[in-house]
Scaffold this motif. Structure first.
Motif, PDB file in Angstrom:
ATOM      1  N   PHE A   1      52.283   7.561  53.887  1.00  0.00           N
ATOM      2  CA  PHE A   1      52.166   5.890  54.289  1.00  0.00           C
ATOM      3  C   PHE A   1      51.428   5.287  52.712  1.00  0.00           C
ATOM      4  O   PHE A   1      50.812   5.918  52.072  1.00  0.00           O
ATOM      5  CB  PHE A   1      50.930   6.062  54.856  1.00  0.00           C
ATOM      6  CG  PHE A   1      51.212   6.574  56.699  1.00  0.00           C
ATOM      7  CD1 PHE A   1      51.932   5.962  57.475  1.00  0.00           C
ATOM      8  CD2 PHE A   1      50.738   7.756  56.792  1.00  0.00           C
ATOM      9  CE1 PHE A   1      52.282   6.458  58.528  1.00  0.00           C
ATOM     10  CE2 PHE A   1      51.214   8.105  57.898  1.00  0.00           C
ATOM     11  CZ  PHE A   1      51.759   7.699  58.934  1.00  0.00           C
ATOM     12  N   SER A   2      52.001   3.906  52.763  1.00  0.00           N
ATOM     13  CA  SER A   2      51.276   3.393  51.645  1.00  0.00           C
ATOM     14  C   SER A   2      49.887   3.080  51.845  1.00  0.00           C
ATOM     15  O   SER A   2      49.093   2.539  50.775  1.00  0.00           O
ATOM     16  CB  SER A   2      51.921   2.146  51.540  1.00  0.00           C
ATOM     17  OG  SER A   2      52.175   1.268  52.481  1.00  0.00           O
TER      18      SER A   2
ATOM     19  N   LEU B   1      58.534   6.940  51.999  1.00  0.00           N
ATOM     20  CA  LEU B   1      57.622   6.311  52.954  1.00  0.00           C
ATOM     21  C   LEU B   1      58.286   6.148  54.484  1.00  0.00           C
ATOM     22  O   LEU B   1      57.556   5.919  55.318  1.00  0.00           O
ATOM     23  CB  LEU B   1      57.176   5.015  52.737  1.00  0.00           C
ATOM     24  CG  LEU B   1      55.964   4.759  51.595  1.00  0.00           C
ATOM     25  CD1 LEU B   1      55.567   3.454  51.188  1.00  0.00           C
ATOM     26  CD2 LEU B   1      54.695   5.825  51.823  1.00  0.00           C
TER      27      LEU B   1
ATOM     28  N   GLU C   1      52.997   2.438  59.294  1.00  0.00           N
ATOM     29  CA  GLU C   1      53.317   1.625  58.257  1.00  0.00           C
ATOM     30  C   GLU C   1      53.341   0.385  58.053  1.00  0.00           C
ATOM     31  O   GLU C   1      52.962  -0.508  57.404  1.00  0.00           O
ATOM     32  CB  GLU C   1      54.538   2.359  57.584  1.00  0.00           C
ATOM     33  CG  GLU C   1      55.030   1.916  56.177  1.00  0.00           C
ATOM     34  CD  GLU C   1      53.706   2.274  55.054  1.00  0.00           C
ATOM     35  OE1 GLU C   1      53.649   1.475  54.094  1.00  0.00           O
ATOM     36  OE2 GLU C   1      53.276   3.551  55.325  1.00  0.00           O
TER      37      GLU C   1
END
Length: 149
Positions: A22-23, A3, A143
């Motif tokens: 990206f989370s 990430l 993020e």
């Protein structure tokens, strides 16, 4: 790729390709790329103006005190695809066509950005002028967004 990593590479004679995971799911990353209030949070605290009309026929403009980027939005298919032309300081003879693709990747998103220049010379000049400098850090700010609302 983790990430906190951005992959930046040259492809063929004309393309610069950026990839980042990206989370956040694609709909939130889309919001980060298209909502001016969120763009201001990740792109730069120095922006003096930030506009984005993310629809075909729309346009965008990001102003800093010394320069600006602007251009037309050619395609927009929320939350997965954005195609625009990026002009530096209003020079419509230069600048890449930028295709951003957001693909689901588990609970998160894989973003791929392809910046296509008109020829190898234009791409080399963009790299030389620093247009790719800091992209990893800038996109990394997405993020950290809280996504209100």
């Amino acid at each position: 790729m983790t990430l906190d990593e951005t992959s930046l590479s040259l492809d063929g004679d004309t393309d610069i390709v950026l990839r980042r995971d990206f989370s956040h799911p694609p709909d939130k990353v889309w919001r980060a790329l298209t909502e001016p209030a969120l763009i201001r949070q990740w792109l730069s605290s120095d922006l003096t103006d930030c506009r984005m009309d993310a629809r075909p026929g729309g346009s965008f403009r990001y102003d800093w005190p010394e320069f600006f980027f602007s251009g037309p939005v050619l395609e927009a298919k929320a939350p997965h695809h954005l195609l625009l032309v990026e002009h530096f300081n209003g020079d419509t003879t230069q600048g890449p066509t930028v295709t951003t693709t957001l693909a689901p990747d588990g609970p998160g998103t894989r973003m791929t950005v392809v910046m296509r220049y008109k020829d190898a010379t234009a791409r080399a000049l963009a790299v030389e002028q620093g247009f790719t400098d800091g992209l990893s850090e800038v996109y990394g700010q997405i993020e950290q967004l809280g996504f209100p609302g």
